[in-house]
Each structure stands twice: as C-alpha cells, then as structure tokens.
Design a protein around this motif. Structure first.
Motif, short mmCIF file in Angstrom:
data_model
loop_
_atom_site.label_atom_id
_atom_site.label_comp_id
_atom_site.label_asym_id
_atom_site.label_seq_id
_atom_site.Cartn_x
_atom_site.Cartn_y
_atom_site.Cartn_z
N SER A 392 0.85 -1.20 0.00
CA SER A 392 0.00 0.00 0.00
C SER A 392 0.88 1.24 0.00
CB SER A 392 -0.91 0.01 1.23
OG SER A 392 -0.13 0.15 2.41
N SER A 393 0.29 2.36 -0.36
CA SER A 393 1.05 3.62 -0.33
C SER A 393 1.45 3.99 1.08
CB SER A 393 0.22 4.74 -0.96
OG SER A 393 -0.99 4.93 -0.23
N THR A 394 0.63 3.60 2.06
CA THR A 394 0.96 3.86 3.46
C THR A 394 2.25 3.16 3.85
OG1 THR A 394 -1.37 4.10 4.05
CG2 THR A 394 0.16 3.61 5.85
N GLU A 395 2.36 1.90 3.42
CA GLU A 395 3.56 1.13 3.74
C GLU A 395 4.80 1.75 3.08
OE1 GLU A 395 5.39 -3.29 2.85
OE2 GLU A 395 3.21 -3.03 2.85
N ILE A 428 10.08 15.99 10.85
CA ILE A 428 9.92 15.33 9.56
C ILE A 428 8.56 15.72 8.96
CG2 ILE A 428 9.71 13.14 8.32
CD1 ILE A 428 11.53 11.84 10.23
N TRP A 429 8.58 16.19 7.72
CA TRP A 429 7.36 16.52 7.01
C TRP A 429 7.00 15.37 6.07
CZ3 TRP A 429 4.71 20.88 8.25
CH2 TRP A 429 5.39 21.88 8.93
N CYS A 430 5.75 14.90 6.18
CA CYS A 430 5.27 13.77 5.37
C CYS A 430 3.89 14.13 4.83
CB CYS A 430 5.22 12.50 6.23
SG CYS A 430 4.51 11.06 5.40
N ASP A 431 3.59 13.70 3.59
CA ASP A 431 2.31 14.06 2.98
C ASP A 431 1.30 12.92 3.00
OD1 ASP A 431 3.39 12.38 1.12
OD2 ASP A 431 3.36 13.79 -0.55
N ASN A 432 1.54 11.89 3.81
CA ASN A 432 0.62 10.76 3.89
C ASN A 432 0.04 10.69 5.30
OD1 ASN A 432 -0.06 7.75 4.42
ND2 ASN A 432 0.16 7.85 2.20
N ALA A 437 -0.49 8.77 11.06
CA ALA A 437 -1.34 8.20 12.10
C ALA A 437 -0.73 6.92 12.66
CB ALA A 437 -2.73 7.92 11.54
N LEU A 438 -0.17 6.11 11.79
CA LEU A 438 0.45 4.86 12.22
C LEU A 438 1.67 5.14 13.09
CD1 LEU A 438 0.36 1.76 11.87
CD2 LEU A 438 1.85 2.03 9.88
N ALA A 439 2.41 6.21 12.78
CA ALA A 439 3.60 6.54 13.55
C ALA A 439 3.28 7.18 14.89
CB ALA A 439 4.50 7.47 12.75
N ILE A 472 2.33 17.69 5.53
CA ILE A 472 2.55 18.73 4.53
C ILE A 472 1.81 18.31 3.27
CG2 ILE A 472 4.66 17.68 3.60
CD1 ILE A 472 5.77 20.52 3.22
N SER A 473 1.25 19.27 2.57
CA SER A 473 0.52 18.94 1.34
C SER A 473 1.49 18.44 0.27
CB SER A 473 -0.23 20.17 0.83
OG SER A 473 0.69 21.15 0.40
N THR A 474 0.98 17.61 -0.60
CA THR A 474 1.81 17.06 -1.68
C THR A 474 2.37 18.17 -2.56
OG1 THR A 474 0.49 15.04 -1.70
CG2 THR A 474 1.81 15.49 -3.65
N GLU A 475 1.61 19.24 -2.70
CA GLU A 475 2.04 20.36 -3.54
C GLU A 475 3.33 20.99 -3.01
OE1 GLU A 475 1.80 22.93 -6.79
OE2 GLU A 475 0.66 21.10 -6.34
#
Length: 510
Positions: A392-395, A428-432, A437-439, A472-475
């Motif tokens: 999955s994209s989450t993984e 750390i900035w992440c867009d997912n 949530a998992l972290a 952070i937004s994907t943009e």
C-alpha cells in the motif's frame, strides 16, 4: 584482366614517418626508455635516495607491485575510510553559520608516511640493484605507493598523530576529527591526502597547521577554493558551492559542449525499463558517464532521481538508457550556474520524506525520497528504490519515514560528536496522513504486521520526543523531486527551493 604490374606500372610505397616522442614531456612507459635520459636517471636516483623528494625536470616515483601481494601473507586489512559527503556539507553549513574561515591543506607523498605492520619484501628496483648483494631483496618498514595496505597505513599514521595533538575522532564519521579545548574548537576533515580545517580561533588553526607541517610534508593552500571537484565561492555571510568546472569537463569528455539543453534531467514518458533486447555493444562509456554523474549529485540534488534511475541498468544498458544518461548531461549544460548556498540560519534539523508507490513498472517496488536541512541548508538527500514491494502507499511512505528517521539519527550523532546539541527535536514533514497516524498512535494490526521493525523504530523515537512528525501537502512536498520524473513547471518550482543561480548573488574574490 590487365593489372598495373602486367603493364609495367609501379608506384613507390610510402611509409608513415614515426613521430618522435618527447619523453621529457611525456612519461616513459618503461625503465629501459627512461634510463636513456639523464633527467629521468637523476629523478629516479633522487626518488630512490629519498622518496619524498622530487626534481623540477622530471618526477619519478618508486612504486611497489602490489598486484603480486597475497592476502594473509603480506597484507591483511586494506580498507581506509574517507569523509562522507553529508559530513562535508555539515561542516560547510556550520562554518557559514559561525562565519569561520575555511583552510585547505594537501599532504605531499601521503602514502610514504605509513608504517607497515606486516612483513613485506620487495625486489630491488631495476637500475638500483646492489652489485655486492644482487640476490637480496628489500625489507620494507614504511609503505610505498602500490601496496594494497598503503592507504590504510597512511590513515592510521595520520589519525594517531592527530590524537597526540588533542583531536578526537568522530563516532559517526571516522574521517572527522574534533579538537575542543577550553574556548577553542577546531574541526578537521580528511579525504586521503586532502584536508579541510576550520574553527573559531584562527591563530589556533594556524598553530595546528604548523604542528602538522613539522610531522608531514604539508602544503597550505590557503582559503578553501577547490576541493575534490567542488568549487567554493565566497559571499558575505555564506559559501556558494558548485561543480561548474567538473561538469564542463564532463560535457567536453562526452562531446556534448554544443548540445541543446534539456528542461528537465529525465522525461516523464516513456519510463525506463530493462526489457529491451537491444543492448549496447560496449557498455563502458555508459558506465563511465553514469559513474561521473553520481559524483555530480554532490552539489546537484535536482539530478539525484534521474541518476538513480540510470544507475539501475549498469549491468545491461541499452541505447535508450544511454539517451537518458545523456539527457541528464544536456540538462546540466543549461544549468551550469546552479549550486548550493550555505548561509546562516536557525540551528534546527528538518527533513522531508516521500515515496512513489509501485513506481517501477518492472518489479513494482517503490522509490523513497529524502532531503534533510540544517537550518536553511540542504545537507543530505537521496533517492533510493525500496528493498521490498509495498502492499500500500501507506507502507511505502512509512518505509521512507523510517529511512528519514535513521538519517536524522546519524546526523544528530555527528552534531553530538562536534559538541553541538539541538534546542528542539528534528521535524519530519510527510504528505501521507495514514503513515503519520500509524507513527503517532499505538495502532498495530495484521495489515501492518510485516513492517513491524520500521513501526517500532519510528514509534520509539516519537514517544521519546526525539522526533516530531508533521503533515505537509503534496504540492509543497520537497522530497517529491527525488521519487519520480516530474513535469517541467513543478520540477523547477521545487528545485528553486533547493538550488540557487550564481548570477543571483554577488561574490567576494575570484
């Protein structure tokens, strides 16, 4: 059939005249040729008498035939560490932050200073055989160029001397040395025989250089200007680091100096694959080009993903892969004035992590993209294909988070070795949102069981407060440029936040 010979017509054969080689300007290929010239005989005699001296007419070097050595007999360990690129960028960032001067040193005949631990014998060199003992061999006490253990012996000799001067080796990078005494702080980087030294006290730095000069044949090259292909231009309050000369030489080597510039380093379509049946007859030029491009990423994060892609076909490159590699060069042709500006800023670590889920059409593995900033300065970045397929994209995003956390842990260790401590936890900035949530929450179930190690690695650091995560937004995700080929407008928008153009700033000196 009437031939010219039957008709009595003959033509005198012409032979190409051999070009006379000037062996005073060109290195002779053999001892026999060199021994015919008094200048070379003088240089060889000087080298044999004292290997650290040379003549102005010709330079000779006594080299051992290391290819005759046998592991376990006359050599054991050969590995010699060199300073890591992120460490160099960290020191440049700290020097810019504190407005310290950077000095560059070069050790002449570095390998001749190493002391041998193993018993090594060498045949007497041609032209210098002892007439009274012609069947004897030389027992070496110091290393020579050509010996397999020469780099390691030199590194051990130099580092042991630094320890006597009060330096301590970094735990995170064995080629970084720190001297901290009362209010004096000095950092020293070693790359084989090239040295960068900086600190908060110029007289103390000069004193260290004098002490090193007493033990080794040292050249003080003054302010850092050119180091391992990197050019450093000085600006008020910072350093502009680029590789314009290196890239120009690369364009000349591959005859692309007059090529048309490309707008991006890699095309969005078609995707590069390994399914082509048409292979290059000689893959050597391709491998040479890709290897050279890898070093260009030292100051050019914008080509990191493209170089990562072409590196994946080194074993069986096709014409399409060569075109892709040359496209990177064509992009660099139009952006030779780009580089990294190291300038003062907040003392904080910030990372951006991203992943392109199942982006490889051949094996469906994802690509992780990471970039870390110290203040406003990018100090490390990478584009790397993940080792396993993510379901999955989450993984995929979570694996990138784990890689980013590991990189931050190493950088924090480097800063700790330097005697520096962050006022706040790295961010750390992440867009997912699912990965975040998992972290951040103690949720663990069957669908995440196979990433349990990464899960606990991230969770432990978040719970302890060693790490902060933010959405952070994907943009606005800067790491997106390291995960996939992007359209030109978006690519240039993201790159504008990583690189600057030399024409945008006024610099000091030449």
């Amino acid at each position: 059939m009437q031939t010219r010979s039957k008709s009595g017509i003959s033509k005198k054969k012409s032979f190409a005249t051999s070009t006379t080689i000037d062996y005073l300007q060109t290195e002779p290929p053999t001892y026999t040729i060199a021994s015919k010239f008094p200048q070379w005989r003088e240089a060889m005699a000087s080298e044999f008498a004292a290997p650290s001296t040379t003549t102005y007419l010709a330079i000779a070097r006594l080299v051992a035939k290391g290819f005759h050595q046998q592991a376990g007999v006359d050599f054991a360990e050969t590995f010699s560490p060199v300073v890591k690129p992120p460490t160099v960028r960290i020191i440049l960032s700290l020097a810019a932050q504190n407005q310290w001067s950077l000095r560059q040193l070069d050790v002449s005949n570095a390998f001749l200073h190493g002391l041998l631990k193993e018993t090594v014998f060498m045949a007497q060199p041609l032209g210098f055989v002892d007439s009274s003992l012609p069947s004897h061999v030389c027992h070496l006490h110091k290393s020579l160029y050509g010996l397999k253990q020469a780099p390691r012996a030199w590194f051990e000799r130099f580092t042991s001397h630094l320890l006597t001067l009060g330096f301590k080796a970094s735990v995170a990078d064995a080629s970084l040395f720190i001297l901290s005494h009362k209010s004096v702080t000095i950092y020293l980087l070693l790359y084989v025989d090239d040295i960068i030294i900086t600190g908060n006290n110029s007289s103390a730095v000069s004193n260290i250089i004098s002490q090193l000069s007493a033990a080794f044949e040292l050249k003080d090259l003054g302010p850092l200007r050119y180091f391992l292909g990197l050019q450093i231009d000085y600006k008020k309050g910072g350093f502009f680091v680029h590789q314009r000369k290196y890239l120009t030489d690369l364009l000349h080597k591959f005859t692309l100096t007059d090529c048309k510039a490309a707008s991006t380093p890699i095309a969005t379509t078609p995707l590069l694959t390994s399914t082509s049946t048409e292979l290059l007859s000689d893959p050597t030029p391709y491998r040479s080009l890709v290897g050279a491009l890898q070093y260009a990423t030292f100051t050019r994060p914008d080509i990191t993903f493209a170089v990562n892609r072409v590196c994946q076909f080194m074993h069986k490159p096709s014409p399409a892969h060569l075109v892709a590699a040359k496209r990177i060069l064509r992009y660099l042709k139009g952006t030779l004035d780009r580089g990294i500006l190291f300038q003062p800023g907040p003392f904080a670590l910030t990372a951006f992590t991203d992943a392109d889920w199942a982006g490889d059409p051949c094996d469906r593995r994802s690509t992780s993209g990471i970039i870390v900033f110290l203040g406003n300065n990018p100090i490390t970045w990478l584009a790397k294909k993940q080792h396993t397929v993510s379901r999955s994209s989450t993984e995929a995003e979570y694996r990138s988070l784990a890689s980013g956390a590991a990189e931050l842990s190493w950088i924090r260790q480097v800063l700790c070795d330097l005697g520096l401590f962050l006022p706040s936890a790295p961010l750390i900035w992440c867009d997912n949102t699912s990965a975040l949530a998992l972290a951040s929450n103690p949720v663990f179930h069957g669908r995440t069981k196979h990433i349990e190690v990464d899960y606990h690695f991230i969770r432990e650091r978040v719970v302890r407060g060693d790490l902060k995560l933010q959405f952070i937004s994907t943009e606005d995700q800067l790491a997106d440029v390291f995960t996939k080929a992007l359209p030109s407008p978006r690519f240039h928008r993201l790159c504008s936040k990583l690189l600057i153009c030399s024409t945008d700033h006024q610099f000091e000196g030449g």
